[in-house]
Write a protein that holds these residues in place. Structure first.
Motif, PDB file in Angstrom:
ATOM      1  N   MET A   1       0.809  -1.213   0.000  1.00 49.05           N
ATOM      2  CA  MET A   1       0.000   0.000   0.000  1.00 49.05           C
ATOM      3  C   MET A   1       0.845   1.267   0.000  1.00 49.05           C
ATOM      4  O   MET A   1       0.348   2.353  -0.296  1.00 49.05           O
ATOM      5  CB  MET A   1      -0.924   0.010   1.213  1.00 49.05           C
ATOM      6  CG  MET A   1      -2.123  -0.898   1.089  1.00 49.05           C
ATOM      7  SD  MET A   1      -3.288  -0.345  -0.183  1.00 49.05           S
ATOM      8  CE  MET A   1      -3.993   1.086   0.618  1.00 49.05           C
ATOM      9  N   ARG A   2       2.109   1.162   0.339  1.00 45.86           N
ATOM     10  CA  ARG A   2       2.951   2.347   0.438  1.00 45.86           C
ATOM     11  C   ARG A   2       3.127   3.042  -0.906  1.00 45.86           C
ATOM     12  O   ARG A   2       3.435   4.234  -0.959  1.00 45.86           O
ATOM     13  CB  ARG A   2       4.316   1.976   0.997  1.00 45.86           C
ATOM     14  CG  ARG A   2       4.268   1.358   2.363  1.00 45.86           C
ATOM     15  CD  ARG A   2       5.643   1.160   2.912  1.00 45.86           C
ATOM     16  NE  ARG A   2       6.238   2.444   3.255  1.00 45.86           N
ATOM     17  CZ  ARG A   2       6.963   2.663   4.347  1.00 45.86           C
ATOM     18  NH1 ARG A   2       7.172   1.684   5.189  1.00 45.86           N
ATOM     19  NH2 ARG A   2       7.481   3.838   4.581  1.00 45.86           N
TER      20      ARG A   2
ATOM     21  N   ASN B   1       9.639  -2.384   7.672  1.00 45.79           N
ATOM     22  CA  ASN B   1       9.009  -1.399   6.793  1.00 45.79           C
ATOM     23  C   ASN B   1       9.438   0.028   7.103  1.00 45.79           C
ATOM     24  O   ASN B   1       9.020   0.962   6.421  1.00 45.79           O
ATOM     25  CB  ASN B   1       7.483  -1.489   6.905  1.00 45.79           C
ATOM     26  CG  ASN B   1       6.916  -2.645   6.116  1.00 45.79           C
ATOM     27  OD1 ASN B   1       6.906  -2.628   4.897  1.00 45.79           O
ATOM     28  ND2 ASN B   1       6.462  -3.668   6.811  1.00 45.79           N
ATOM     29  N   VAL B   2      10.238   0.213   8.147  1.00 44.77           N
ATOM     30  CA  VAL B   2      10.661   1.567   8.504  1.00 44.77           C
ATOM     31  C   VAL B   2      11.504   2.155   7.375  1.00 44.77           C
ATOM     32  O   VAL B   2      12.409   1.507   6.862  1.00 44.77           O
ATOM     33  CB  VAL B   2      11.456   1.559   9.826  1.00 44.77           C
ATOM     34  CG1 VAL B   2      12.051   2.930  10.104  1.00 44.77           C
ATOM     35  CG2 VAL B   2      10.556   1.142  10.973  1.00 44.77           C
TER      36      VAL B   2
ATOM     37  N   PHE C   1       3.630   4.976   6.505  1.00 43.82           N
ATOM     38  CA  PHE C   1       3.093   4.212   5.377  1.00 43.82           C
ATOM     39  C   PHE C   1       2.707   5.088   4.196  1.00 43.82           C
ATOM     40  O   PHE C   1       2.378   4.567   3.130  1.00 43.82           O
ATOM     41  CB  PHE C   1       1.889   3.389   5.837  1.00 43.82           C
ATOM     42  CG  PHE C   1       2.242   2.329   6.828  1.00 43.82           C
ATOM     43  CD1 PHE C   1       2.947   1.206   6.439  1.00 43.82           C
ATOM     44  CD2 PHE C   1       1.901   2.461   8.170  1.00 43.82           C
ATOM     45  CE1 PHE C   1       3.292   0.231   7.350  1.00 43.82           C
ATOM     46  CE2 PHE C   1       2.238   1.489   9.094  1.00 43.82           C
ATOM     47  CZ  PHE C   1       2.936   0.371   8.683  1.00 43.82           C
ATOM     48  N   SER C   2       2.749   6.408   4.370  1.00 39.15           N
ATOM     49  CA  SER C   2       2.445   7.284   3.246  1.00 39.15           C
ATOM     50  C   SER C   2       3.667   7.518   2.374  1.00 39.15           C
ATOM     51  O   SER C   2       3.561   8.110   1.304  1.00 39.15           O
ATOM     52  CB  SER C   2       1.911   8.630   3.753  1.00 39.15           C
ATOM     53  OG  SER C   2       2.903   9.331   4.490  1.00 39.15           O
ATOM     54  N   LYS C   3       4.842   7.061   2.828  1.00 43.75           N
ATOM     55  CA  LYS C   3       6.056   7.164   2.027  1.00 43.75           C
ATOM     56  C   LYS C   3       6.152   5.947   1.122  1.00 43.75           C
ATOM     57  O   LYS C   3       5.962   4.823   1.574  1.00 43.75           O
ATOM     58  CB  LYS C   3       7.297   7.239   2.920  1.00 43.75           C
ATOM     59  CG  LYS C   3       7.319   8.450   3.851  1.00 43.75           C
ATOM     60  CD  LYS C   3       7.516   9.746   3.070  1.00 43.75           C
ATOM     61  CE  LYS C   3       7.660  10.928   4.012  1.00 43.75           C
ATOM     62  NZ  LYS C   3       7.818  12.202   3.286  1.00 43.75           N
ATOM     63  N   GLY C   4       6.502   6.185  -0.132  1.00 44.03           N
ATOM     64  CA  GLY C   4       6.469   5.103  -1.116  1.00 44.03           C
ATOM     65  C   GLY C   4       7.714   4.269  -1.192  1.00 44.03           C
ATOM     66  O   GLY C   4       7.907   3.543  -2.149  1.00 44.03           O
ATOM     67  N   TRP C   5       8.604   4.369  -0.199  1.00 48.93           N
ATOM     68  CA  TRP C   5       9.822   3.562  -0.262  1.00 48.93           C
ATOM     69  C   TRP C   5      10.208   3.137   1.138  1.00 48.93           C
ATOM     70  O   TRP C   5       9.818   3.744   2.132  1.00 48.93           O
ATOM     71  CB  TRP C   5      10.976   4.339  -0.893  1.00 48.93           C
ATOM     72  CG  TRP C   5      11.025   5.785  -0.518  1.00 48.93           C
ATOM     73  CD1 TRP C   5      10.523   6.832  -1.225  1.00 48.93           C
ATOM     74  CD2 TRP C   5      11.588   6.349   0.677  1.00 48.93           C
ATOM     75  NE1 TRP C   5      10.740   8.005  -0.566  1.00 48.93           N
ATOM     76  CE2 TRP C   5      11.388   7.742   0.608  1.00 48.93           C
ATOM     77  CE3 TRP C   5      12.228   5.816   1.788  1.00 48.93           C
ATOM     78  CZ2 TRP C   5      11.820   8.613   1.600  1.00 48.93           C
ATOM     79  CZ3 TRP C   5      12.652   6.691   2.790  1.00 48.93           C
ATOM     80  CH2 TRP C   5      12.448   8.065   2.685  1.00 48.93           C
TER      81      TRP C   5
END
Length: 703
Positions: free
Chosen positions: A328-329, A392-393, A410-414
């Motif tokens: 989802m990121r 996921n950090v 989680f709003s960061k795409g990487w």
């Protein structure tokens, strides 16, 4: 429908929403027509606890086109009004208004659920309740209608490709038996077009296709749930209907090809992977899971069992949620909390199939973004057998993030984590232990059991240095030369280097098969010869380049190393070939031109190099994924690893109970630690650290 208003404050007689009777109730927009021309709208309230017949719309509120669509005027989201039977008006956005007009032209009528209309967006309590049942809304809809936006040049290109070229390619694959090993389906390979009897597709077509697949719908967070849970799907783009199964097959064929290599705007393969339409196929995997009542396919179940370290339904769900949160990121949401809430309905559906309670808290838009992410992360880790979520950090170089270091944004795409298939599926650094979380009065502090194993003492090359700047491993080679010739595992230092660069995984195997060493050798030959070729100051008659000396010394340090790392003479020889090819190309473009013999020699030389370079692919594919946003490091105890990009000398390597990989932590003066991120440390990924020495556990406080 009324005409568009230039400003939203000109809207009058706004619809007055009535409170819904219960949490299972929702509203539907009823579209009716007496003569097929004049349409009327009516809001009706229904109870979803009893069967209802309706469709649901999947669309985007704002600009539906790609943000990179060339030559387009700025998108102004003018508000339009729809007139209900009772004389009230409701303001809707430009894209939704266009969709409703298209539906009228296509003769669509009946009841339809549209979030912007059917939810009173100004009532947070109602919004919470409706978002909590959105999974049921889309799962129970007779059909989900996808609106991709109005017709444009990019959609015209995509449909020509879909209608004319894809059927021929499907027939070719069918006739050839799908023999991927024997036949090339590469759009860059002229032989494909010869077999199709078609001219090569111009680059502009692929650019248009990329622009189409970059439309906002493919990037929207909520469309994931809307498609995963849908029973039947229709796709509408402008005046065009597209059957979903046909559309899915179109995406599947694109995914198995290399069409993105033909894009002028995405020459960098890492950027081409960001085209949203390229990853929509992963949505189909989850559709199958939902359709069969959960992730029960043997391959997927085994994968989830590995990453979740458990066999119970809750374990499988936790593994699924970790995977979903990661995927989802790469999507977009206006409200950043929706990166979490957009998964609630999918989790709820899985839980219904598995007959377990949903471990996730219901959506609550009263909570701040940091609070929402923190509470969800803690809830998942408290119910998980692993600390996979910490992988996921993302990279946070300035330490000024509003988030606790252990909570992914989680709003960061990487992310800086190893591939999702790697962290949980391949490694067991904490020797099968379960997470041990301690109570903390501060909800933003995570207290858990961990073991301090080592300290980072030197930093090697970063992903950028190993990529675009083509650094010839100068710093890492120097560090390796200071280590014993035999590593802690008994392996040669050169083998440790190549295994670390790919986290010791390749071709779905861990440890990577020994033959990858040959691919590594060719990769090093390409990488370092190009590094020297790119150095303008280098001269054949000049001194040996200082930057290459450490690696050259490592290559001659042992017989094993010489078989894995090319010598300086080999590197210089390949560099000369690249130089001659470049000179030939320049002459070919000049007025002087080339003779036929020169052209033939140049082509032969180029083909010979390309043939050799293909041997590097098994290694090159993996290193581009593993080393992304990382750097090579060595430690006080003589270990080599790949750590987050912002790792510093003096950072600690910890093994956390329940962690599948080692983590890099940074100590603070108050006794707490910052989570820098997960890492790969060669020689301790399967719990060997606990076999080598007696590690003493302690409470680790992450802030």
């Amino acid at each position: 429908m009324a005409s568009e208003n230039e400003e939203s404050d000109q809207t009058t007689h706004e619809l007055q929403y009535q409170q819904l009777p219960s949490p299972s109730h929702t509203r539907l927009l009823r579209i009716a027509s007496k003569d097929g021309k004049q349409f009327s709208y009516e809001m009706v309230t229904v109870d979803l606890s009893s069967p209802q017949t309706y469709n649901a719309l999947s669309y985007t509120w704002g600009n539906p086109l790609s943000p990179s669509n060339p030559g387009k005027q700025p998108y102004i989201n003018r508000l339009s009004q729809i007139n209900s039977k009772n004389g009230q008006f409701l303001s809707i956005g430009r894209n939704l208004a266009t969709a409703l007009l298209r539906f009228q032209e296509l003769g669509l009528r009946g009841d339809i659920w549209i979030d912007a209309i059917c939810i009173n967006q100004s009532d947070i309590e109602e919004r919470n309740a409706q978002v909590a049942i959105m999974g049921d809304i889309y799962a129970n809809a007779e059909k989900v209608t996808v609106w991709l936006g109005d017709d444009d040049w990019d959609s015209q290109v995509a449909f020509v490709f879909l209608d004319l070229f894809i059927p021929k390619l499907e027939d070719l694959i069918k006739n050839e038996g799908g023999k991927d090993q024997e036949y090339s389906y590469s759009f860059t390979d002229p032989r494909l077009y010869d077999r199709l009897g078609e001219p090569m597709i111009p680059q502009e077509i692929f650019d248009g296709l990329a622009t189409f697949l970059d439309r906002a719908w493919f990037r929207r967070a909520w469309t994931f749930q809307e498609i995963v849970l849908a029973r039947q799907i229709d796709v509408i783009c402008g005046p065009r209907y597209i059957d979903w199964e046909r559309f899915e097959e179109f995406l599947r064929i694109l995914e198995m090809s290399d069409w993105h290599l033909k894009l002028s705007r995405f020459q960098d393969s890492s950027k081409s992977k960001q085209i949203p339409g390229r990853i929509i196929r992963s949505t189909m995997v989850y559709r199958k899971h939902v359709a069969c009542g959960g992730p029960y396919e043997s391959g997927q179940r085994k994968y989830l069992e590995r990453i979740s370290a458990g066999l119970k339904p809750t374990d499988l769900l936790m593994g699924e949620l970790n995977s979903l949160l990661h995927s989802m990121r790469h999507r977009k949401a206006t409200d950043l909390r929706d990166h979490i809430y957009a998964l609630y309905g999918i989790a709820d559906r899985f839980c219904q199939h598995m007959d377990i309670a949903n471990p996730l808290a219901a959506p609550d838009y009263h909570g701040a973004l940091v609070q929402t992410y923190t509470e969800y992360c803690r809830a998942i880790m408290e119910k998980s057998n692993t600390l996979l979520l910490l992988s996921n950090v993302e990279d946070r170089p300035d330490e000024s993030s509003q988030f606790p270091s252990w909570v992914p944004n989680f709003s960061k795409g990487w992310t800086i984590g190893l591939p999702s298939t790697g962290s949980g599926a391949y490694y067991d650094a904490a020797k099968g232990s379960k997470p041990l979380l301690f109570p903390s009065p501060d909800k933003y502090r995570l207290v858990l059991k961990g073991y301090c194993f080592d300290t980072v003492t030197s930093l090697g090359e970063s992903d950028f240095e190993l990529g675009r700047s083509r650094s010839p491993f100068t710093k890492t080679a120097r560090s390796l030369l200071e280590l014993p010739m035999k590593y802690a595992t008994g392996q040669d230092r050169a083998e440790v280097l190549w295994r670390t660069l790919i986290a010791d995984q390749a071709q779905d195997q861990c440890p990577a098969p020994p033959e990858i060493a040959d691919a590594f050798r060719e990769h090093m030959l390409m990488h370092n010869s190009m590094a020297i070729f790119d150095t303008e100051s280098f001269s054949d008659k000049g001194p040996e380049p200082e930057t290459i000396k450490p690696l050259a010394q490592l290559a001659t340090s042992t017989p094993e190393a010489s078989r894995m790392i090319p010598s300086l003479s080999e590197i210089l020889e390949r560099k000369d070939i690249y130089a001659e090819i470049q000179a030939t190309r320049e002459l070919e473009r000049s007025e002087q031109g080339l003779t036929q013999d020169q052209i033939q020699r140049g082509n032969t030389m180029l083909q010979g190099v390309l043939t050799k370079e293909t041997k590097a692919l098994p290694f090159a594919r993996q290193i581009n994924t593993i080393i992304n946003r990382k750097r090579l490091v060595t430690t006080c105890k003589g270990f080599v690893g790949a750590a987050p990009l912002w790792t510093r000398e003096g950072d600690k390597v910890y093994l956390l109970s329940g962690g599948r990989v080692p983590f890099v932590l940074r100590a603070r003066s108050d006794g707490t630690h910052i989570l820098v991120g997960e890492s790969y440390v060669h020689g301790i990924m399967q719990g060997e650290a606990f076999e080598r020495e007696q590690l003493v556990g302690s409470q680790v406080k992450l802030v």
